[in-house]
Structure formats: C-alpha cells, structure tokens
Scaffold this motif. Structure first.
Motif, mmCIF file in Angstrom:
data_model
loop_
_atom_site.group_PDB
_atom_site.id
_atom_site.type_symbol
_atom_site.label_atom_id
_atom_site.label_comp_id
_atom_site.label_asym_id
_atom_site.label_seq_id
_atom_site.Cartn_x
_atom_site.Cartn_y
_atom_site.Cartn_z
ATOM 1 N N ALA A 1 -4.740 -10.170 8.973
ATOM 2 C CA ALA A 1 -5.758 -10.212 7.378
ATOM 3 C C ALA A 1 -6.236 -9.032 6.911
ATOM 4 O O ALA A 1 -6.147 -8.990 5.564
ATOM 5 C CB ALA A 1 -6.895 -11.250 8.201
ATOM 6 N N TYR A 2 -6.606 -8.056 7.758
ATOM 7 C CA TYR A 2 -7.056 -6.781 7.194
ATOM 8 C C TYR A 2 -5.922 -6.070 6.429
ATOM 9 O O TYR A 2 -6.224 -5.687 5.331
ATOM 10 C CB TYR A 2 -7.520 -5.923 8.349
ATOM 11 N N TRP A 3 -4.707 -6.052 6.851
ATOM 12 C CA TRP A 3 -3.611 -5.509 6.354
ATOM 13 C C TRP A 3 -3.369 -6.045 5.173
ATOM 14 O O TRP A 3 -3.046 -5.444 4.145
ATOM 15 C CB TRP A 3 -2.426 -5.601 7.315
ATOM 16 N N MET A 4 -3.253 -7.573 5.314
ATOM 17 C CA MET A 4 -2.889 -8.277 3.900
ATOM 18 C C MET A 4 -3.910 -7.917 2.549
ATOM 19 O O MET A 4 -3.609 -8.014 1.389
ATOM 20 C CB MET A 4 -2.859 -9.901 4.178
ATOM 21 N N GLY B 1 -5.496 -5.025 2.065
ATOM 22 C CA GLY B 1 -5.131 -3.679 1.537
ATOM 23 C C GLY B 1 -5.558 -2.534 2.681
ATOM 24 O O GLY B 1 -5.260 -1.435 2.199
ATOM 25 N N MET B 2 -5.862 -2.928 3.721
ATOM 26 C CA MET B 2 -5.893 -1.785 4.806
ATOM 27 C C MET B 2 -4.671 -1.310 5.236
ATOM 28 O O MET B 2 -3.662 -2.033 5.121
ATOM 29 C CB MET B 2 -6.617 -2.141 6.231
ATOM 30 N N THR B 3 -4.573 0.045 5.568
ATOM 31 C CA THR B 3 -3.186 0.416 6.180
ATOM 32 C C THR B 3 -2.935 -0.099 7.600
ATOM 33 O O THR B 3 -3.984 -0.689 8.127
ATOM 34 C CB THR B 3 -3.188 2.018 6.397
ATOM 35 N N PRO B 4 -1.755 -0.292 7.933
ATOM 36 C CA PRO B 4 -1.670 -0.765 9.306
ATOM 37 C C PRO B 4 -2.465 0.011 10.577
ATOM 38 O O PRO B 4 -2.838 -0.738 11.382
ATOM 39 C CB PRO B 4 -0.051 -0.561 9.718
ATOM 40 N N PHE B 5 -2.617 1.180 10.442
ATOM 41 C CA PHE B 5 -3.513 2.015 11.440
ATOM 42 C C PHE B 5 -5.052 1.485 11.273
ATOM 43 O O PHE B 5 -5.550 1.216 12.457
ATOM 44 C CB PHE B 5 -3.255 3.361 11.109
ATOM 45 N N ASP B 6 -5.380 1.427 9.943
ATOM 46 C CA ASP B 6 -6.881 0.953 9.946
ATOM 47 C C ASP B 6 -7.135 -0.456 10.175
ATOM 48 O O ASP B 6 -8.096 -0.832 10.816
ATOM 49 C CB ASP B 6 -7.283 1.012 8.389
ATOM 50 N N ALA B 7 -5.866 -1.493 9.794
ATOM 51 C CA ALA B 7 -6.127 -2.775 9.978
ATOM 52 C C ALA B 7 -6.249 -3.009 11.790
ATOM 53 O O ALA B 7 -7.000 -3.920 12.218
ATOM 54 C CB ALA B 7 -4.854 -3.445 9.566
ATOM 55 N N ILE B 8 -5.306 -2.455 12.410
ATOM 56 C CA ILE B 8 -5.343 -2.431 13.650
ATOM 57 C C ILE B 8 -6.503 -1.990 14.249
ATOM 58 O O ILE B 8 -7.061 -2.721 15.190
ATOM 59 C CB ILE B 8 -4.018 -1.928 14.554
ATOM 60 N N SER B 9 -6.873 -0.791 14.210
ATOM 61 C CA SER B 9 -8.175 -0.235 14.602
ATOM 62 C C SER B 9 -9.370 -1.105 14.428
ATOM 63 O O SER B 9 -10.209 -1.179 15.281
ATOM 64 C CB SER B 9 -8.403 1.162 13.913
ATOM 65 N N HIS B 10 -9.815 -1.653 13.244
ATOM 66 C CA HIS B 10 -10.847 -2.231 12.796
ATOM 67 C C HIS B 10 -10.727 -3.752 13.465
ATOM 68 O O HIS B 10 -11.833 -4.417 13.638
ATOM 69 C CB HIS B 10 -10.877 -2.311 11.363
ATOM 70 N N SER B 11 -9.435 -4.340 13.640
ATOM 71 C CA SER B 11 -9.528 -5.625 14.327
ATOM 72 C C SER B 11 -9.846 -5.510 15.786
ATOM 73 O O SER B 11 -10.559 -6.499 16.263
ATOM 74 C CB SER B 11 -8.017 -6.148 14.281
ATOM 75 N N PHE B 12 -9.570 -4.268 16.374
ATOM 76 C CA PHE B 12 -10.222 -4.053 17.916
ATOM 77 C C PHE B 12 -11.541 -4.167 17.862
ATOM 78 O O PHE B 12 -12.301 -4.820 18.820
ATOM 79 C CB PHE B 12 -9.749 -2.671 18.349
ATOM 80 N N SER B 13 -12.332 -3.402 16.984
ATOM 81 C CA SER B 13 -13.923 -3.434 17.063
ATOM 82 C C SER B 13 -14.388 -4.757 16.304
ATOM 83 O O SER B 13 -15.669 -4.863 16.794
ATOM 84 C CB SER B 13 -14.465 -2.105 16.142
ATOM 85 N N ILE C 1 -11.964 -7.641 2.203
ATOM 86 C CA ILE C 1 -12.071 -7.073 3.419
ATOM 87 C C ILE C 1 -13.393 -7.283 4.087
ATOM 88 O O ILE C 1 -13.328 -7.696 5.505
ATOM 89 C CB ILE C 1 -11.853 -5.354 3.568
ATOM 90 N N GLU C 2 -14.368 -7.400 3.531
ATOM 91 C CA GLU C 2 -15.672 -7.571 3.910
ATOM 92 C C GLU C 2 -15.559 -9.176 4.137
ATOM 93 O O GLU C 2 -16.389 -9.514 5.420
ATOM 94 C CB GLU C 2 -16.723 -7.445 2.857
ATOM 95 N N GLY C 3 -15.190 -9.872 3.462
ATOM 96 C CA GLY C 3 -15.052 -11.312 3.818
ATOM 97 C C GLY C 3 -14.387 -11.858 5.048
ATOM 98 O O GLY C 3 -14.747 -12.507 5.911
ATOM 99 N N ILE C 4 -13.623 -10.970 5.347
ATOM 100 C CA ILE C 4 -12.696 -11.137 6.428
ATOM 101 C C ILE C 4 -13.390 -10.549 7.983
ATOM 102 O O ILE C 4 -13.448 -11.435 8.669
ATOM 103 C CB ILE C 4 -11.197 -10.323 6.305
ATOM 104 N N ALA C 5 -13.961 -9.423 7.740
ATOM 105 C CA ALA C 5 -14.874 -8.946 8.613
ATOM 106 C C ALA C 5 -15.842 -9.924 8.890
ATOM 107 O O ALA C 5 -16.507 -10.301 10.096
ATOM 108 C CB ALA C 5 -15.562 -7.644 8.288
ATOM 109 N N ILE C 6 -16.472 -10.619 8.039
ATOM 110 C CA ILE C 6 -17.633 -11.646 8.206
ATOM 111 C C ILE C 6 -17.125 -12.891 8.929
ATOM 112 O O ILE C 6 -17.853 -13.092 9.767
ATOM 113 C CB ILE C 6 -18.336 -12.181 6.727
ATOM 114 N N PHE C 7 -15.984 -13.448 8.636
ATOM 115 C CA PHE C 7 -15.380 -14.439 9.303
ATOM 116 C C PHE C 7 -15.087 -14.259 10.745
ATOM 117 O O PHE C 7 -15.381 -15.133 11.497
ATOM 118 C CB PHE C 7 -13.975 -14.875 8.545
ATOM 119 N N PHE C 8 -14.680 -13.085 11.104
ATOM 120 C CA PHE C 8 -13.972 -12.607 12.463
ATOM 121 C C PHE C 8 -15.468 -12.369 13.156
ATOM 122 O O PHE C 8 -15.209 -12.611 14.480
ATOM 123 C CB PHE C 8 -12.949 -11.794 12.622
ATOM 124 N N MET C 9 -16.200 -11.893 12.587
ATOM 125 C CA MET C 9 -17.491 -11.428 13.279
ATOM 126 C C MET C 9 -18.132 -12.825 13.756
ATOM 127 O O MET C 9 -18.700 -12.987 14.914
ATOM 128 C CB MET C 9 -18.330 -10.568 12.527
#
Length: 482
Positions: A199-202, A204-216, A238-246
């Motif tokens: 979701a992060y990657w789609m 607009g995050m780079t693959p590195f940032d998407a994987i890293s932020h999905s971890f945290s 991205i903020e909406g995705i973060a809210i959902f998964f948090m």
C-alpha cells in the motif's frame, strides 16, 4: 530452576537472532555500502555466543516451570538488546557511546521508537533498515516466534508464551497447540506487513521506504528513515494508509484471526475492548480537531488531517508524526499523552496499559459507587455480557498500582538527573508506554539527556514491553527461593 535448560534456550534464541544481521547485509551489498562488514561481525559474534551457550547443554531437556519462563523472557530481551546494539556501536558515523547504542537498540526491540540519532536522512541505508527491522522483530516478540520451534526441540513453550504475551488474559489460545498459535500469529503479522508495504509503495514511497515503514507501522514502533518521519512525504494517501494500519495493529491479533476465520467483520464490534478502543480514538480525534480549529492552528481539512493522524499515532503508541504537536495548545499534547496510557488492545503490538485494563478499572470504580448506595447488594463486573472473575479485576488493580508507583519513582529519578518537569514526565510516560515522542528537551530526540536518564528510560521501556510484572517478579526474594 533448570539453569542448563535456560542457558540452552538462550543459546538457541541468540542463534536465531544472529540471522537478523543477514537482511541488513544484503541491503548494504545492494547499495554498495561498507556496513556489510559491520553486520558480518555482528552475525558471527551473536552466532558464536549462541553456540557457546547451547552446545554444552544441548541434551538438557526439562519441562519449563513458570519461574523459568519469567527468567528466560527477561534475560533474552536484555541480552538481545545488548547484541542488537553491536551494529550501532561499531558504525563509524555517527559515533555512538555504549549508552546511546543500547538505548537505540532496546528502543527498537521494545517498539518504543525513542531515538538518540540525528540527521537520519544521511545515514547508511543498511543501518536504517536494521533499525526498522529491530522494531518489526520486537513487535510480536521473538519469543513468540521461538515457541513455534522450541517444542520440536523437546522444550515446552507455553510458559514462554504466557510470560511474553501482553494483556491481562494470557491463557487464551487460538489453536490447541502453542506452536500452531505462534505460527498463526506470525502469519497474520507477516500478512499485514506485506499488505502495508504494498500500500505504501502504491501510494508513492520507494520500495526501500515502503518496506521499512511497513515494519514500524505494523509493529507500532514509530522509527522512520527520515528525520521528519511520515511528514517527510507530505502525502495524504500515505498518511491515510498509516492511520489504517496503525488502527488495525492496535487491535488484538486474536480478534483478527477470529474475524478472518469466521469471515465476519462484525465480530470486531461485538468485542467490548475493540469498541472501547475505537470510541476512545473517535472521541479524542473530535476534541483535537475542534481545539485546533478553535485556536486557528489549521484550516478545516488540515485540522482533520493533522489532528486525526497525531491522535491515532500517539494513542496507539506508534509515534509517527506529520507535524510538531508539541507546539499545539498545551491541552492537546497532554491529552494525547494521557491517551497513550491506555494504548491499544491486549494482544496487539501496541504499548500502554491496554484498553481492556482501563475498561475494567472504570467498571470496578463504578461498582464501588453502586456499593456505597446499596451496601448489601451484589454487583458483578461485566465485559459485554460476560462476568469478569474478581481475581482478574484484582490483578488489574494490582497492575495499575504497580504502574503508578513505578512511574512516580522513575519520574522523580529523572528529575534528580536535572531534567525539567515537562521533559521528565513526558519521557517516562513515552518510554513506559512504548510510545517514543516526548516533550521539552526530548521533543526532537533523546540525544541531549544525561546518560543516567537514558538508562532509567531503557529500564522503563523494558518494563512497558514486558508489562511490569514479568520483570518485577525477578526482584522479589520469593522468586529466588528453592
């Protein structure tokens, strides 16, 4: 106490943890960074130490007692934090002291997210990935992962599962066998992580940032690969995705399993703790947005965007940020910190006291008021339609009393190190609730705090992660008596 078995298990767990150096090594190789040698050394040191503990006692087999489980859990988290600090201690820039390296390591493993690092954007990607990975491993607990393996080695794992699993109800299993329970939890955890990364990657995050932020995000940790955290992307999607998964990660993982197994989304709303959790977030969000609008801090949509994100991030003890909430009207930062005391649901990756305990404390207080009016009446505490055993209610009050007492002691200890009232209060609350962000001197990071304060806060993180009693029981004389 079966010392040979304890050392054997500790060795096995260290051998398992040594593999945590392999993904950062791959990242360093991919980006051509010299840190590949740093993680190679860490891998070898951790692996050899684990084998030294394991091999002499490889044939020691005894069923663990609860006392053994407590000691193994605390020992492993403490030892893990030490070995987890090696890459941070060995890296050239920035150069960290032993105190700072240990603080950063235990902050990651306990999913607190408090950091002593500055200029994170310029750090090697292997180190950044390693920090995120520490939180991901600590999110569900490496011991829960290990109990899926220990039974195959002739060691029962239920004692470890009970001592590590957060929440007041520890005997509930999703499946008949503890190994299957641990595997089920990790499949859910892994599935959420993959979905979050995609979701992060789609968005607009780079693959590195998407994987890293999905971890945290799924670990509810709060570490980021950027100094400005999620705010660096300045992306509402991205903020909406973060809210959902948090939100999702703050709910009991057993509830996720039951809802998925029964294919019924409505099961979430049948659980009183989930209802209380969602009601708390909605209520605090409405108050926050209203205060921001009333004080003309933001316009309409911006007030909702920043307000809701910070409420969900702080209340779930994640610690991501899109703005500096410490400069909001004083009422709001204090409200958000008080909300973090409740945290998420029991059995989630969130910190805090857990919503179910707050509900039980409220209901028990309500029962005492009724008893004053009707002294001879019998009132039972219920969650939903189910009565709660008085032993559970007493345990919750015991936990709350110990929590408040330890909070006050550590708060006074921080004041004794020279910190101001605001910094000391917010830092203890943040670390004990495994939140991360604080106010005052620690609003940006914890770098400027005295070393003594950092060790106290490291202890607070461990207390919060192990929910106090698992660690506190080791300090009682009765624990060590034969």
């Amino acid at each position: 106490m079966h010392l040979p078995v304890i050392l054997r298990i500790l060795g096995i767990l260290l051998v398992l943890f040594s593999t945590a150096s392999l993904p950062p090594m791959a990242v360093a190789w991919w980006y051509g960074e010299p840190e590949i040698m740093l993680f190679t050394y860490t891998f070898l040191i951790t692996l050899v130490t684990g084998l030294v503990f394991f091999l002499p006692f490889s044939r020691a087999k005894h069923e663990l007692r609860p006392r053994d489980g407590f000691l193994i859990t605390v020992l492993f988290w403490a030892v893990l934090a030490v070995f987890g600090a090696f890459p941070l201690l060995l890296m050239d820039a920035p150069s960290l002291s032993v105190t700072d390296a240990f603080f950063e390591s235990i902050s990651g493993l306990t999913t607190t997210g408090a950091t002593v690092l500055t200029n994170i954007d310029a750090m090697p990607r292997a180190i950044l990935f390693y920090r995120q990975q520490l939180q991901w491993l600590g999110g569900m607990g490496i011991i829960v992962l290990a109990v899926a393996i220990l039974p195959m080695l002739g060691i029962g794992g239920m004692q470890l599962y009970r001592t590590e699993t957060p929440g007041p109800v520890k005997d509930r299993k999703l499946t008949p066998r503890i190994a299957e329970t641990a595997k089920t939890l990790w499949y859910l955890y892994l599935g959420l992580t993959v979905a979050c990364a995609l979701a992060y990657w789609m968005a607009g995050m780079t693959p590195f940032d998407a994987i890293s932020h999905s971890f945290s995000t799924v670990a509810i940790g709060g570490f980021s690969t950027h100094d400005a955290s999620i705010g660096w992307f300045n992306n509402p999607a991205i903020e909406g995705i973060a809210i959902f998964f948090m939100l999702i990660s703050g709910i009991n993982f057993a509830m996720h399993y039951l809802a998925w197994h029964n294919r019924s989304f409505l099961m979430y709303f049948s659980d009183p703790e989930v209802r209380g959790y969602l009601l708390m977030l909605v209520g605090v969000s409405l108050i926050t947005v209203t205060v921001l609008l009333y004080n003309d801090i933001y316009d309409g949509m911006e007030a909702a965007r920043y307000g809701i994100f910070e409420v969900v991030s702080i209340a779930t003890t994640t610690g991501f940020s899109t703005t500096d909430f410490s400069i909001w009207p004083t009422f709001l930062p204090l409200l958000l910190f008080l909300t973090s005391f409740a945290g998420g649901c029991a059995g989630s990756t969130a910190g805090g006291m857990k919503v179910i305990r707050v509900l039980l404390i409220f209901k028990q207080g309500s029962r005492e008021l009724k008893r004053l009016i009707h002294p001879n009446a019998i009132f039972s505490i219920k969650l939903g339609r189910k009565p709660v055993d008085d032993k559970v209610a007493d345990a919750v009050w015991g936990f709350f009393s110990a929590y408040v007492f330890l909070f006050i002691v550590m708060y006074l200890a921080l004041l004794a190190t020279g910190l101001d009232i605001t910094t000391a209060f917010s830092a203890v609350a943040s670390c004990m609730n495994n939140l991360g962000p604080a106010l005052g001197e620690a609003s940006a990071n914890y770098q400027s705090l005295p070393d003594t304060a950092k060790w106290i806060l490291s202890f607070a993180m461990l207390l919060g992660r192990l929910e106090i009693f698992t660690l506190l029981v080791l300090f009682t004389p009765m624990f060590w008596r034969h």
